[in-house]
Every structure is written in structure tokens, then in C-alpha cells.
Design a protein around this motif. Structure first.
Motif, PDB file in Angstrom:
ATOM      1  N   ALA B   3       0.830  -1.214   0.000  1.00 34.68           N
ATOM      2  CA  ALA B   3       0.000   0.000   0.000  1.00 34.68           C
ATOM      3  C   ALA B   3       0.862   1.260   0.000  1.00 34.68           C
ATOM      4  O   ALA B   3       0.500   2.264  -0.614  1.00 34.68           O
ATOM      5  CB  ALA B   3      -0.942  -0.006   1.192  1.00 34.68           C
ATOM      6  N   ILE B   8      -3.502   5.324  -2.287  1.00 37.10           N
ATOM      7  CA  ILE B   8      -4.837   5.095  -1.739  1.00 37.10           C
ATOM      8  C   ILE B   8      -5.337   6.422  -1.210  1.00 37.10           C
ATOM      9  O   ILE B   8      -4.647   7.079  -0.426  1.00 37.10           O
ATOM     10  CB  ILE B   8      -4.783   4.046  -0.620  1.00 37.10           C
ATOM     11  N   VAL B 482      -6.624  -8.529   0.441  1.00 34.63           N
ATOM     12  CA  VAL B 482      -5.864  -7.519   1.175  1.00 34.63           C
ATOM     13  C   VAL B 482      -5.361  -8.123   2.488  1.00 34.63           C
ATOM     14  O   VAL B 482      -6.109  -8.825   3.181  1.00 34.63           O
ATOM     15  CB  VAL B 482      -6.697  -6.234   1.426  1.00 34.63           C
ATOM     16  N   CYS B 484      -4.181  -7.288   6.152  1.00 37.71           N
ATOM     17  CA  CYS B 484      -4.269  -6.208   7.138  1.00 37.71           C
ATOM     18  C   CYS B 484      -3.536  -6.635   8.405  1.00 37.71           C
ATOM     19  O   CYS B 484      -4.122  -7.282   9.279  1.00 37.71           O
ATOM     20  CB  CYS B 484      -5.735  -5.910   7.460  1.00 37.71           C
ATOM     21  N   ASP B 515      -1.396  -3.972   3.294  1.00 42.35           N
ATOM     22  CA  ASP B 515      -1.601  -2.622   3.833  1.00 42.35           C
ATOM     23  C   ASP B 515      -0.567  -2.337   4.917  1.00 42.35           C
ATOM     24  O   ASP B 515      -0.765  -2.634   6.096  1.00 42.35           O
ATOM     25  CB  ASP B 515      -3.018  -2.461   4.377  1.00 42.35           C
ATOM     26  N   ASP B 527     -11.432   1.398   4.981  1.00 40.54           N
ATOM     27  CA  ASP B 527     -10.913   1.685   3.641  1.00 40.54           C
ATOM     28  C   ASP B 527     -11.140   0.498   2.697  1.00 40.54           C
ATOM     29  O   ASP B 527     -11.619   0.664   1.578  1.00 40.54           O
ATOM     30  CB  ASP B 527      -9.402   1.960   3.707  1.00 40.54           C
ATOM     31  N   TRP B 528     -10.803  -0.703   3.164  1.00 43.57           N
ATOM     32  CA  TRP B 528     -10.868  -1.851   2.252  1.00 43.57           C
ATOM     33  C   TRP B 528     -12.283  -2.330   2.019  1.00 43.57           C
ATOM     34  O   TRP B 528     -12.593  -2.891   0.957  1.00 43.57           O
ATOM     35  CB  TRP B 528      -9.945  -2.977   2.746  1.00 43.57           C
ATOM     36  N   GLU B 529     -13.162  -2.078   2.986  1.00 46.57           N
ATOM     37  CA  GLU B 529     -14.580  -2.386   2.754  1.00 46.57           C
ATOM     38  C   GLU B 529     -15.163  -1.382   1.767  1.00 46.57           C
ATOM     39  O   GLU B 529     -15.955  -1.743   0.895  1.00 46.57           O
ATOM     40  CB  GLU B 529     -15.332  -2.379   4.087  1.00 46.57           C
ATOM     41  N   ILE B 531     -13.420   0.209  -0.568  1.00 48.61           N
ATOM     42  CA  ILE B 531     -12.824  -0.096  -1.876  1.00 48.61           C
ATOM     43  C   ILE B 531     -13.379  -1.410  -2.433  1.00 48.61           C
ATOM     44  O   ILE B 531     -13.476  -1.577  -3.647  1.00 48.61           O
ATOM     45  CB  ILE B 531     -11.280  -0.137  -1.746  1.00 48.61           C
ATOM     46  N   VAL B 533     -12.466  -4.822  -1.751  1.00 49.21           N
ATOM     47  CA  VAL B 533     -11.634  -5.997  -2.039  1.00 49.21           C
ATOM     48  C   VAL B 533     -12.343  -7.242  -1.481  1.00 49.21           C
ATOM     49  O   VAL B 533     -12.781  -7.241  -0.331  1.00 49.21           O
ATOM     50  CB  VAL B 533     -10.228  -5.807  -1.425  1.00 49.21           C
ATOM     51  N   ARG B 536     -10.282 -10.525   2.786  1.00 52.28           N
ATOM     52  CA  ARG B 536      -9.420  -9.822   3.735  1.00 52.28           C
ATOM     53  C   ARG B 536      -8.811 -10.812   4.716  1.00 52.28           C
ATOM     54  O   ARG B 536      -9.499 -11.698   5.225  1.00 52.28           O
ATOM     55  CB  ARG B 536     -10.251  -8.793   4.507  1.00 52.28           C
ATOM     56  N   ARG B 554     -15.804 -10.296   1.754  1.00 56.32           N
ATOM     57  CA  ARG B 554     -16.412  -8.965   1.773  1.00 56.32           C
ATOM     58  C   ARG B 554     -17.912  -9.013   2.038  1.00 56.32           C
ATOM     59  O   ARG B 554     -18.473  -8.068   2.608  1.00 56.32           O
ATOM     60  CB  ARG B 554     -16.103  -8.267   0.424  1.00 56.32           C
TER      61      ARG B 554
END
Lengths: 577, 577
Positions: B3, B8, B482, B484, B515, B527-529, B531, B533, B536, B554
Motif C-alpha cells: 500500500a 490510496i 488484502v 491487514c 496494507d 478503507d478496504w470495505e 474499496i 476488495v 481480507r 467482503r
């Protein structure tokens, strides 16, 4: 790919407007097709080459940490007004009004747009450094488009834009891009040279051009074969040809030289070699309308066999806006017609600039400021004071290298890439700041980095062609290997062996095209030699009787027999070479 | 991808001009960035999605035998003048003059250019069929750009153009493209529907639209759940709701209906259901200036609960140029104000068109052509002759399917693709011919096939989102997975395990982003929710104590513990699903 599923359209003759070899060959090989002046369709064969260029550029940009994005082709004029380029860019900028009468431009480059992105999305030093790039269609409304993709109006560029917190960091980003460019051009398989360049109108503090070496190139590249010094003609430092001025041996003499307005004529008449002559060039700098600054005339002195470099000349303090003086002005200030001018005894006071080499001359010849007369045996600091000395000339082959490591050579190149240290010229104009560690706003330090994607095709061909057509370097060829079967549609054996080889090569990851069009051998060979596919395999009944195929490399003059079983390995070896 | 090596830029709030969910989410997730009205930068995150769309489109076009090329964005006006579209296209066509004052356009579509290529490069039937496609920037100067990439001005389209020797062959090419489109939308992982469509202004003989199903779609799609009938509202055939007209039971009666200018009011006053009422719509067709054709008024009769479809109406012979009649015209021809009009007893002769359903009605109600009066018990062929009957209405849910295999349903869709049988409309206008087997010139039979590449992003989001953000289908997600890590920069163990997993997933060919920004967990997850992806993985010290990582899809509401050793296989299984 099978040729019958692809589009091949070759021409025997190039169109009349194709002046240079790459333009002719690209048209004949069906890589591009003209739609309008400087505007081309990229035909399927040409697009394959473009995609190979793009793929290499993209890989190396990604490897260097640049991040790909896309910017609009149609851009609002407001941004270009912020930096003043709406006015400055001139007629090359294609301007358009939308249905509401608002002004837009078709992107010729995108510093404004990326700086607009940066000023809103880059807030903190923690986001830096960052480098965005895009590979996109650009448009410059060239006055006289020509040379096909070499000087077209619509073209594809890769442009990258780096943002940094300070100059040192910006120079690191610049070096990373410079190194990426070296890798890119190495991977293209082209002979190239990176040369120091003048920053020009874009502003900033440092830049290099990347040139593909070609005899037909428009630019002179100056380099030292015994060191790594390299610069373009504007940036190459012209040292004096000697490091010391020898003592005078002649008296100052006024000689009659009727009808000798050129140095060559004076030289011949007096029997003195040309490099003992000094030529006088006169420029004018206009005064202001309110009279606070008065018009000045400038006399530039060059050794007779040297050439003025106007870009260097304009960099001399006071000469930024100089123009050629008119004959009327010359007569008024010198009291003499052109052809007999010199630094001694002008009618009105003149500003004089001597090139470094001139400043080292002894016993030289110059005009006497009197028609049909010259002076010989002229010497500095005896007959006249040494004036301002500056580098105002083109380097010549054989000049000393500025790094002291040899003498300079010159070769021709085609500019295909350019990297710039922009500094803060755009970020200041557009107020693009970030907060530093102390929470203080600072202007972003920028760099920009271009590669002419479609121009690469033309440059690669200018460097790699023969009388039969294009000779693509392996990395750029539209196809790596072409299979040319004899009687594909009539010989069962040829068809089977060809199809087997085709499948085997594809399975081995080879970019192969099978010419199943049913053309006669002569026409088929001529097409592929014109198109420039590096490796050709001929499959014929005669060879197959002995289990052989015919291989010929594009640069080779004769074929090699290779057994059917060994051909895939043979080709893989060739491609790995 | 790490990242910190990517860009981003998420927003808590969508800008005020974002009206629909996809526009809001694309702005908030940092996929696009507005540069001007209807003009967007495609930011790195958005470009990744665009590239995934393009890759699928390109693979399927190639598989279907189409050949990629590129056409100029800036195109000479001359070609557009040849087909008349320079005049016809209107204000959506962005026009521009070059430095020499010559007219150009910014391509909104490229039928002219490809037909120009074809007429010069396609010479023989042996070169046919052939299909060229390009994936490029296009521009339409929308009057009111909105909805982000859904109705922008600059956008990316894939357009393919097929050339054939005859209609039968052209229809084969069309079917090949239709099938390729089905595969493309299946691979996108979107719910979609192909519907028969009206050809509209582009001309030709047949076409289908491809719609992404979404409640927020602008278009109504008509389909039969028990057969494969599907059409858009303009093309869907509206059959009469009953197949037989029953015998009259009522007398024709003039009744007082004061103040009931709407059918709903008449229906309520008389206690007769709305579907027994007929509404009268009046259109005018102007005469010619020389008087050779006289003005006509047309009365269109629809069941009161049905809606006129103007596109169908304009196809009725004589109504191509019809416009709404003015109140003055109505009073002059009907002798009555609007609200009480009907087919019986008009002041001047009127042309009448009844919709198919109206033609089947018995004992119906209509205006009496007298203010405050209606007629009840009206019956065809008893009280008045049956007039011209035509399909002039929108289909309604529950109508019989034209294929007789059930009843119709309606759902909302977003048009993202369109395939057309063009026939010879362009080849005739531009004289694009080939020589057939007999050496006779014939016009090329054309088809054209578009997909809105950037529009797909908006449509995909309209179909796939929740309160947290975008929910990308697997094939379109900017990243598949992603990572995390909790305290990546502070926990040696977390860093090591995260880096190992990152390397292992990359080695397995998984499109993964790590990330490493050091954001707090809440902000990172949000952020990733946003976006979107699909997968996770959370790496934390607590889980690692037991050798576990946390996986969450997701669309899932809770995480699953997966052991460190099994995670790569676990993810591969998810991606293969």
C-alpha cells in the motif's frame, strides 16, 4: 496467430509524402495508415509493436515504483491558464470549446493536471516521494507534420511525474527514472545515448535526453569516446581549442580586400588559413517603449570555421531577447556594410562578446569596419581590450572534452525520451504544497519524464533496416517467428508438419505467425522481410523428404537446414541469444 | 503490491454533485477524481479495475477472431461529412479547428474511420469476413454530464466493426459477437440481460442491448421468465391483453361528467374501472410550405392505464415527424377542449390510431368531444368503424409474451453494451466496396459492437454494494486479497508472518495488496470495505499465538480463523470458487 485470422496489408511503393525511410517502411509494411496530416491509424501489425514498447515501459516504470493512472485527453483551459501555458504554448496547443462555450485543450502533456491531482491529494510529507505515470494519446498541432510517427500530431507518450519533499529527494527520484530509462532502452535492443540537455521552456534545473543513434537523426549528440561525457549540442560545453594565448608576432595592418564579404574569401585572398579569421555576427536588443532602456547592438565574435549556437547565445546576460540586426542598423552603428565588420573602430559603441576560442587567438584577421578592408595581425590586450567572453558556439568533433578526459566526437540521434528536474515551477504556479514534519506548507519538488512510445517505432526503424525492409530488434518485432509453408493448401505433408510446428512453438511460448494465406513464395518472403520478422522457417516438401526445415534469420543472407525434431529447441536458442 | 508503494485516497463523504450510489462510492474509494464536468482522472485504484475489464474484453474479442487496432482520437471532419453525421450528430459532437482552420472532431464513435480503412484496404471477397476492434478514449459532449462514469463526457469504449460479403455472413459475424458479449458479461460476474433493441439513429436491421441488472437502472427491460424473450421497452411487442373482443352489452350513452379531464376522474365518477376507459392523445403532422401536403391531426387511443411509447408511435406510417398538438389546434379540429376528446363526432376529419388492446375493448368509455361529457358503452364496428390498429404503447408487467410462452415481467437495467447489424448504410454512404467472385463491386455488409468499458465500473457497483461500500465481483476487483496486519511496524512476529504470507500469495499468482500504511485497524478495515476488495486477511499477535489468521469475505459478517499454514490453499480455494 494465423495470417488469415490477422490483417496484413503491404504496399509495393511508399506514398509520395513519405520522405524518410522509417515512414516509407511503416507505410509499406502496413504498420500505420494515414487518416489526415500527421494523424494515423495504428493498424494491427503496428499496434503489436506499440504494445511491446508499452509493455516494456510499463514493467520498468512499475519496477521503479511509479504508479499508473490515466488523465483526461480533453482538459479544462483553467488549469493551463493558472500556469500561463494557455498563452505561452502557442499554436501547437489544440484548443476547443464545448457546447457551453467553455475552453478546453487536447492534452499535449499533462503537468497541470497531475499538479492539480497532487495539490488536492498530497497533504503530508508522509505521502512522499510519489511518482505517477500514464501512457496515453497526446496531440500537438505541428505546423508541418511529417516523417510519419516521428513528427505526427497525434501520438502516444508515456509521461511520469514525480513529487518530492526537497531538492535532494527530487534528485534521487530523477536518478531512479534515469536508471529506469537506461533499462528500458537496453531492453528495446536499440543503440542509444543519454545526453545532458538544456531545460528549455519547461523550466527547472537539470535534464537529460535519450536518443536512439541513427545517421538520419535530426539532432547532433556530442560525446567523449574515452569518458562518459555526453550532451546535446545546446548543452555541450565548447572549451577554447587551446588553453593558452601565444604572444603576438605580427603588426596590426589594414589590408585591401575588395569583394571579400565572406571569411573564406578573405582567407583565400590573403593566403591565411580560415581558423586565423574571426567572423562578426551582429544582433540587436530592442529598447523599451518608454525609453528607459535603449536599443543596443551586440557584436558576436566567432572563429571563422565555428558555428554560432543561438540557444547558448540567448543565455548570455542581456541577449535573452536578441534578434538579428538589420542591414540598416548595422550601417548606422558600424558605419560600414556587412562583410567588413570587426570589433575595432565602430561608429557607435557596441557590446562585444568573444567566444572562448576567439579569446585565445593571436595575430588574427577581422573586418576593418570599412568596405573592402580587413585588419590582419590583430591581438587582444594590445590592439583592443578583451571583451566579454562566453560559450556561444557549437562544439565541433575534435574539441577538448569538458571533463578533460579526451576529445569530443559527434553522432546523429533521434530524441525518444527526456527526463527533467522541474523543481517548483509548476507547484508554485498552482500552489501545490504539502505539510512538512513541522506542519509547515512547502512547495512540492517535481520531476517529469517522457518517452515517445509511438516515436520509438520510427527511431527503431531508422536504426534497423536494409534494402528489403525493417529489421526489428527481437524485443519490438510484431511477431518473433514466421512459418512460411510451401503449398500449405495443396500438400498434406507440408500442412501437417507446419501445423505441428505451429502448435509446438506456441506451446513453447513463442510469438509465432503462420502464413496460411496461400501466397507465392516470393511474395510471401518479400512481405515478411518488409515487415521485419526476425526469424523465418520455410516448410517445403523437398526439405521434408530429408526431415529438414529451412531457417533464416532476418539479417542473414542464406538459410540453414534444421531437422524437424530440433527446430523448437533451435528457435528457443535463437530467441534466448 | 504494498500500500505504501501504491496510491490510496479515500474520502469520508462523497462530493455534493454525486447523485447515485456508484458515483458516490467511486469518488469515496478514490477510483476516479473529477477534473471537470463529466471529465475524470482514472486514479491508480480505478485504473486497475478498468484494466481488468479491458483484459477480459480483449481476450474474448481475440478469441472471437476480432483484430485489434487503434484509430485517431482527433478525426478529420471530411469523413463525417461524407456520411452526413457532421450535420446530424448535433451538439454532442465535439468539434475543433486546427491551426490551419481545418475542421476535426474528437471521436465519439468511429464508423467513418473504419469504413475509410475498409474501402482502401479491403479489395476482395477473399479478405472477408473481417472484424476490427479498438479500445479507446471517446468523447461525447453531453448536455448534462452526471452520474460519474455512467454519463460522463470522456470515457473508454471497446468498439468492434465487422465487414462481410452478404447479409447471411454479416448475421453470422453478428452472432459471433453476440456470443462473445455473453461470455464477457459472464466473466465479469455480473447479472445481465441481452434484450432486442430498436436500431435508432444508427440505422440498420437488427440490434441487441446488453444491460447490467440494477434497481437503479435507467432503462426498463422486458422479459419473459418462462421463455427467452427479452427486449427493451422500445422494441418489446405489446400484444392486446385479450385475444378476442367480446360482444357488446351496453348502449352508447352520453353522460354528464363535469370537471373530469382525467380518465381517473371519469372512472371514479362513473364507478367504472380504469381499464374500461380509453384515453385520447392528439398529435399533429405539419404540412409542407408549398401546400402540397396539408397539416393532419392524429388521435391516438390507448387504454387509460397504458402508456404511450413515442418511439413506437413515430414508426407508425405518417407519424415519423408527429408532434404534440396545441390546445388551439385541438379546439379547431375537435370542436372541444382537451379532457373530453374521443373518436366519435370530431369537428374536422381526424386520423385515428388505436392500440391493439383498445381494438379489443367492448363497452368502453371515451370523451364525447363536448366539454363535461363522455360516452359510455362505446363499441367498435357498431358505434364507429375500427380505425388503424398499431402497437403504440409500453409493455406492462403481466402482458402476454409475444412468443406465446408466458407473461412478461419488467426489471431495471443499465445499458453497457450494444450490438448492431448496420448493413450497408455506412458502406453505401462512403462507397466502400469489395469485388465478389465474379469481379463485381459490392457494398460491404457491416456490423458494429460497443461495450462501455468505463461505464461497466459504475454499473457493476450499482449492482454490487452495501452500506460499507463497493462489493466487487471477483473478476473486476482492483485487488483480490488484502492483508491487514495489526501493528506491522511494531510487532516483529506480525511483520514476519505478514511478509511471508505476502510472498507466498504472490508466488501463487494471487493479486494481493499488503496494507503497510500503519493505519489504525478501524480506518484500515473501513478503507478496504469501501474499496471492496473481496477477501481480507487480518494478521495479529493474538491469533498468531494459536497459529491462526483471520479471514473474512467482503459479503460475510464474521471472520473465520484459518491456520497460518493453510491460508494460501484456503485463499486459492476461495478464488477458484
Amino acid at each position: 496467430m494465423r495470417a488469415t485470422r490477422f490483417f496484413i496489408s503491404t504496399l509495393k511503393e511508399a506514398p509520395a509524402d513519405a520522405e524518410i525511410i522509417s515512414h516509407k517502411l511503416m507505410m509499406r509494411a502496413g504498420l500505420i495508415k494515414r487518416l489526415g496530416s500527421g494523424i494515423y491509424n495504428y493498424m494491427p501489425m503496428g499496434l503489436r509493436v506499440i504494445r511491446k514498447v508499452e509493455a516494456i515501459v510499463r514493467e520498468e516504470m512499475n519496477r521503479a515504483g511509479a504508479i499508473e493512472m490515466m488523465m483526461p485527453v480533453v482538459q479544462p483551459a483553467e488549469l493551463w491558464q493558472e500556469t500561463g501555458r494557455w498563452q505561452k504554448y502557442g499554436a501547437e496547443l489544440l484548443r476547443v470549446k464545448d457546447r457551453h462555450g467553455r475552453d478546453f485543450i487536447i492534452q499535449p502533456t499533462s503537468e497541470e493536471v497531475i499538479t492539480d491531482v497532487a495539490r488536492s491529494d498530497i497533504k503530508s510529507y508522509r505521502q512522499l516521494p510519489i511518482n505517477f505515470y500514464h501512457i496515453q494519446t497526446k496531440f500537438r498541432d505541428e505546423r508541418r507534420p511529417r516523417f510519419g510517427l516521428m513528427r505526427g500530431r497525434e501520438f502516444t507518450m508515456k509521461d511520469a511525474y514525480s513529487f518530492d519533499r526537497d531538492v535532494a529527494s527530487m534528485q534521487v527520484s530523477y536518478k531512479i527514472m534515469f536508471d529506469a530509462y537506461v533499462r528500458i532502452f537496453q531492453r528495446f535492443g536499440l543503440q542509444f545515448r543519454a545526453v545532458a540537455a538544456d531545460n528549455g521552456a519547461i523550466g527547472g534545473t537539470g535534464s537529460h535526453e535519450f536518443h536512439v543513434i541513427a545517421d538520419t537523426g535530426e539532432d547532433d549528440l556530442v560525446y567523449c569516446p574515452t569518458s562518459d561525457y555526453a550532451a546535446n549540442m545546446e548543452a555541450a560545453v565548447a572549451l577554447p581549442t587551446t588553453t593558452e594565448r601565444v604572444a603576438p608576432t605580427q603588426q596590426l595592418t589594414k589590408v585591401s580586400t575588395p569583394g571579400t564579404v565572406k571569411c573564406e574569401q578573405v582567407s583565400e585572398l590573403l593566403g591565411i588559413s580560415l581558423d586565423k579569421n574571426v567572423k562578426s555576427l551582429v544582433f540587436a536588443v530592442d529598447g523599451t517603449e518608454d525609453g528607459s532602456v535603449k536599443k543596443q547592438l551586440w557584436l558576436l565574435l566567432l572563429r571563422a570555421d565555428h558555428q554560432l549556437n543561438e540557444i547558448k547565445m540567448h543565455k548570455v546576460a542581456g541577449l535573452a531577447n536578441a534578434r538579428m540586426a538589420t542591414e540598416e542598423e548595422i550601417v548606422e552603428w558600424f558605419g560600414c556594410v556587412p562583410g567588413y565588420l570587426g570589433p575595432i573602430g565602430t561608429k557607435l559603441p557596441i557590446n562585444i562578446v568573444a567566444d572562448h576560442t576567439v579569446a585565445m587567438m593571436t595575430d588574427f584577421v577581422c573586418g576593418a569596419n570599412e568596405a573592402d578592408y580587413h585588419l590582419t595581425g590583430v591581438n587582444w590586450e594590445r590592439d583592443l581590450p578583451l571583451p566579454m567572453v562566453a560559450d556561444i558556439r557549437n562544439v565541433q568533433a575534435g574539441d577538448p572534452s569538458p571533463d578533460g578526459k579526451g576529445v569530443l566526437a559527434i553522432q546523429r540521434g533521434i530524441e525518444v525520451g527526456h527526463v527533467f528536474q522541474l523543481g517548483t515551477s509548476y507547484s508554485e504556479a498552482m500552489k501545490a504544497t504539502f505539510l512538512d514534519e513541522n506542519g509547515k506548507p512547502q512547495f512540492l519538488q517535481m520531476g517529469c519524464y517522457g518517452i515517445g512510445v509511438t516515436r520509438i517505432l520510427g527511431a527503431a526503424i531508422e536504426q534497423n533496416f536494409d534494402e528489403k525492409g525493417i529489421v526489428w530488434p527481437a524485443a519490438l518485432a510484431p511477431f518473433s517467428v514466421v512459418l512460411c509453408p510451401m503449398s500449405y493448401d495443396r500438400s498434406e505433408q507440408v500442412k501437417t508438419e507446419t501445423d505441428n510446428l505451429y502448435v509446438a512453438l506456441q506451446a513453447a511460448g513463442v510469438d509465432v505467425i503462420l502464413d496460411d494465406r496461400g501466397e507465392r513464395p516470393g511474395a510471401m518472403f518479400a512481405d515478411w522481410e518488409l515487415i521485419g520478422v526476425p526469424h523465418r522457417i520455410v516448410i517445403g516438401e523437398r526439405g521434408l523428404k530429408e526431415g529438414k526445415l529451412e531457417y533464416q534469420g532476418r539479417r542473414e543472407t542464406a538459410a540453414t537446414a534444421v531437422s524437424v525434431d530440433e527446430m523448437v529447441a533451435f528457435i528457443q536458442e535463437k530467441l534466448a541469444a
